[in-house]
Structures are given as C-alpha cells and as structure tokens.
Motif scaffolding. Structure first.
Motif, PDB file in Angstrom:
ATOM      1  N   GLY A   1       0.808  -1.206   0.000  1.00  0.00           N
ATOM      2  CA  GLY A   1       0.000   0.000   0.000  1.00  0.00           C
ATOM      3  C   GLY A   1       0.845   1.261   0.000  1.00  0.00           C
ATOM      4  O   GLY A   1       2.075   1.223  -0.068  1.00  0.00           O
ATOM      5  N   PRO A   2       0.183   2.402   0.090  1.00  0.00           N
ATOM      6  CA  PRO A   2       0.874   3.696  -0.066  1.00  0.00           C
ATOM      7  C   PRO A   2       1.642   4.125   1.178  1.00  0.00           C
ATOM      8  O   PRO A   2       1.193   3.922   2.303  1.00  0.00           O
ATOM      9  CB  PRO A   2      -0.282   4.662  -0.348  1.00  0.00           C
ATOM     10  CG  PRO A   2      -1.461   4.040   0.336  1.00  0.00           C
ATOM     11  CD  PRO A   2      -1.285   2.553   0.214  1.00  0.00           C
ATOM     12  N   VAL A   3       2.799   4.717   0.952  1.00  0.00           N
ATOM     13  CA  VAL A   3       3.603   5.332   2.010  1.00  0.00           C
ATOM     14  C   VAL A   3       4.144   6.647   1.464  1.00  0.00           C
ATOM     15  O   VAL A   3       4.825   6.655   0.431  1.00  0.00           O
ATOM     16  CB  VAL A   3       4.775   4.440   2.464  1.00  0.00           C
ATOM     17  CG1 VAL A   3       5.584   5.139   3.558  1.00  0.00           C
ATOM     18  CG2 VAL A   3       4.272   3.096   2.959  1.00  0.00           C
ATOM     19  N   ASN A   4       3.832   7.743   2.134  1.00  0.00           N
ATOM     20  CA  ASN A   4       4.265   9.073   1.690  1.00  0.00           C
ATOM     21  C   ASN A   4       5.426   9.558   2.561  1.00  0.00           C
ATOM     22  O   ASN A   4       5.311   9.604   3.784  1.00  0.00           O
ATOM     23  CB  ASN A   4       3.108  10.077   1.789  1.00  0.00           C
ATOM     24  CG  ASN A   4       1.926   9.669   0.935  1.00  0.00           C
ATOM     25  OD1 ASN A   4       2.095   9.057  -0.114  1.00  0.00           O
ATOM     26  ND2 ASN A   4       0.730   9.999   1.372  1.00  0.00           N
ATOM     27  N   ILE A   5       6.526   9.931   1.915  1.00  0.00           N
ATOM     28  CA  ILE A   5       7.692  10.459   2.623  1.00  0.00           C
ATOM     29  C   ILE A   5       7.961  11.865   2.109  1.00  0.00           C
ATOM     30  O   ILE A   5       8.014  12.094   0.901  1.00  0.00           O
ATOM     31  CB  ILE A   5       8.940   9.588   2.391  1.00  0.00           C
ATOM     32  CG1 ILE A   5       8.666   8.125   2.751  1.00  0.00           C
ATOM     33  CG2 ILE A   5      10.129  10.113   3.205  1.00  0.00           C
ATOM     34  CD1 ILE A   5       9.816   7.188   2.427  1.00  0.00           C
TER      35      ILE A   5
ATOM     36  N   GLU B   1      -1.164  13.745   4.595  1.00  0.00           N
ATOM     37  CA  GLU B   1      -0.348  14.372   3.562  1.00  0.00           C
ATOM     38  C   GLU B   1       1.063  13.795   3.589  1.00  0.00           C
ATOM     39  O   GLU B   1       1.774  13.845   2.581  1.00  0.00           O
ATOM     40  CB  GLU B   1      -0.301  15.892   3.788  1.00  0.00           C
ATOM     41  CG  GLU B   1      -1.624  16.587   3.562  1.00  0.00           C
ATOM     42  CD  GLU B   1      -1.572  18.067   3.911  1.00  0.00           C
ATOM     43  OE1 GLU B   1      -2.501  18.793   3.511  1.00  0.00           O
ATOM     44  OE2 GLU B   1      -0.633  18.496   4.594  1.00  0.00           O
ATOM     45  N   ALA B   2       1.459  13.269   4.735  1.00  0.00           N
ATOM     46  CA  ALA B   2       2.755  12.613   4.864  1.00  0.00           C
ATOM     47  C   ALA B   2       2.648  11.528   5.924  1.00  0.00           C
ATOM     48  O   ALA B   2       1.909  11.672   6.903  1.00  0.00           O
ATOM     49  CB  ALA B   2       3.836  13.615   5.238  1.00  0.00           C
ATOM     50  N   ASP B   3       3.369  10.427   5.698  1.00  0.00           N
ATOM     51  CA  ASP B   3       3.472   9.364   6.701  1.00  0.00           C
ATOM     52  C   ASP B   3       4.809   9.452   7.429  1.00  0.00           C
ATOM     53  O   ASP B   3       4.899   9.088   8.600  1.00  0.00           O
ATOM     54  CB  ASP B   3       3.320   7.990   6.040  1.00  0.00           C
ATOM     55  CG  ASP B   3       1.988   7.841   5.332  1.00  0.00           C
ATOM     56  OD1 ASP B   3       0.952   8.127   5.964  1.00  0.00           O
ATOM     57  OD2 ASP B   3       1.973   7.451   4.151  1.00  0.00           O
TER      58      ASP B   3
END
Length: 305
Positions: A97-101, A143-145
């Motif tokens: 799944g999605p991971v935002n850095i 918006e960020a992980d």
C-alpha cells in the motif's frame, strides 16, 4: 423509535447468541459469561431499546416479533463489523500500500533514490510517494506518513520524533579554489543563501568566519548553489553527499558542520506493517551510509592537489 443513549452496542453479540441458543446457560458457556450477567444485560438492553426482545416459555427464550426484526438487522450489523475488523487487521499486517515520505529534495536525489529498488525488491507491493517539501505537511490528513527534517522539530504529541543521525557539510568549489589555504578562505568569493535562510546552520557558520568573506552571489536554492560552484562563481558550504557527486573539489579535508537528521512519523503508524517496514528501512539505511552522510568518506580523486 430512536434508541436510547444508554444502549450498549456491545450487547448485540450477546442478544444474537441468546437468540441462536435459546438458553441462558448455553449462551453463558459460549461467551464465557455467567447466566446472571446475561440476564442483567438483556434486561438493560430491552430497557434502553424500549422493546421486549425475548419471552420465556418452557422451552427457553424465544424472540418476540420486535426481537426477530432486531436480530435480522443485528446479524447484518455484526457481520459488517467483523468484516471491517478483519479487513483492517489484514491492512495493518500487510506490507503493501501507499507510504508518503516528505523531505528536502537533495536527501532524495543524492541518497534515498539509489536505495528504493532494494526496498521494492524486499516489499514489491509498497507504493512510495516522495514529496520534496521543506514545509510541514499534515500527518493527521495523511499528507505525509514520514518526514525527514534537518534540525530537531518542535514537540508534537501526535508525532514520534527520532534522530537518525548527522549530516556533514564541507567547503566545496571549482578546481581553481582547491589550493586555497584555510587562513585565506575569508578573502575568497562565496556563494550564500539569501536573507530568508540566514538562520540556517550553514549561514551561521559562514557569518562566524573572520574576516567576513565577500558574498558574491545569494540564492534560495541548494541546486543553484551547486551549479554556481561548478561554474566557478565562488566557494560554498555544501552537504558532502552533494558536493562530491557533482564533481566539486572539497577545499580542506575536514567536515565543517554537522546538522541533525530527524525522522518524524505519526504515533499510530507503529502498528501498521508497511509503516514499520519503511521506518526500519530508513533507520538501517542511515546506519549503513553513516560515513557517507557525515562526510567522513573522501574519494582520493577529489583530494585537493
């Protein structure tokens, strides 16, 4: 008729179990609850609902008409809740799944990107988003992980903040500056950030130099500063991971400044597998690249002549 505020939704599985078994004792054995507790909770549920759900006859507990309607809908509600919990658990356990850095762009360009294929080889179903932002993005709005930040951030109860390590900065420039002795650095032309970034550690270091050097060019972009160095405009204090790959000469073998790299994540991310995997990857990646990031490694081809 609306349900009273004192109805306990945790009683739904108990009502369903009694409807199926028809016996307080059988329901108690199934749920691990004594019969008196079941009787008390059924009575409280009927009072809150303002409905009679069961009648007792010589065969046990039988549903009333209202009870049958309640059970019909209750089975659907309980089934949906179980499906929700199972799906949520699978989501939390899956390294997919999605991971935002989010980070300053040069940490992506000169460090992380080279290692993304290795992460995908280990976890092929991760979907990374790399956002080159220096502003604070919202973890609550997803918006960020994760965020990589220079310098210790302010306290935030919603965040887990951990120092990964240090990032080294050294003086770089065109080859024509390579033989400049340290004692003469203040007489050379320098490239600096504009006044909006005067508070950074790099500019404070430059401000402490004596004599004060000529700031022949001010920029608001690190990539512009690097290109100006390559063009021979002047000397600059740059991250070591940028200066050497760009073919610049390190002027003086030492590291002049160390700045902290902090890893930020939402406090709830620690229970989700994909976030735990990325957190471990970032931590291990810094540890295995510590010399490079701190500027300890200086390639022999870049040593001053």
């Amino acid at each position: 008729m609306p349900i009273g505020n004192d109805f306990d939704w945790n009683d739904i599985p108990l009502i369903l179990a009694l409807a199926r078994g028809g016996s307080m004792s059988a329901t108690g054995r199934q749920l691990g609850v004594d019969a008196s507790t079941i009787s008390r909770r059924i009575a409280a549920a009927e009072k809150a609902l303002k409905l009679r759900l069961f009648i007792r006859d010589n065969t046990g507990y039988q549903l009333t008409d209202a009870g049958r309607v309640f059970v019909q809908h209750g089975e659907a509600v309980y089934g949906n809740v179980q499906s929700m919990l199972q799906a949520s658990s699978q989501e939390a356990d899956a390294t997919a799944g999605p991971v935002n850095i989010t980070s300053i762009d040069f940490l992506f360009d000169y460090w992380l990107l080279d290692h993304v294929p290795g992460l995908h080889a280990q976890h092929p179903h991760l979907q990374l988003t790399l956002q080159a932002e220096n502003q604070n993005l919202s973890f609550t709005r997803r918006e960020a992980d994760f965020a990589l930040r220079m310098g210790k951030p302010g306290a935030d109860a919603a965040l887990v903040m951990r120092k990964l390590g240090d990032l080294g900065f050294a003086v770089y420039g065109h080859a024509r500056f390579a033989d400049t002795p340290r004692a003469c650095w203040g007489t050379q032309p320098w490239i600096a950030y504009d006044d909006a970034l005067a508070g950074t550690g790099e500019m404070q270091w430059l401000a402490a130099m004596a004599p004060q050097p000529r700031r022949v060019l001010k920029v608001n972009s690190l990539s512009t500063m690097v290109r100006a160095c390559r063009a021979g405009v002047g000397m600059a204090l740059l991250p070591c991971i940028m200066g050497e790959p760009e073919g610049l000469r390190r002027i003086g073998a030492g590291v002049e400044l160390q700045r902290d790299i902090w890893l930020l994540s939402h406090r709830d991310a620690g229970s989700i597998a994909r976030f735990k995997a990325v957190s471990a990857w970032l931590t291990q990646l810094y540890a295995s690249n510590q010399d490079l990031l701190c500027g300890a490694a200086l390639g022999p081809q870049l040593l001053p002549a």
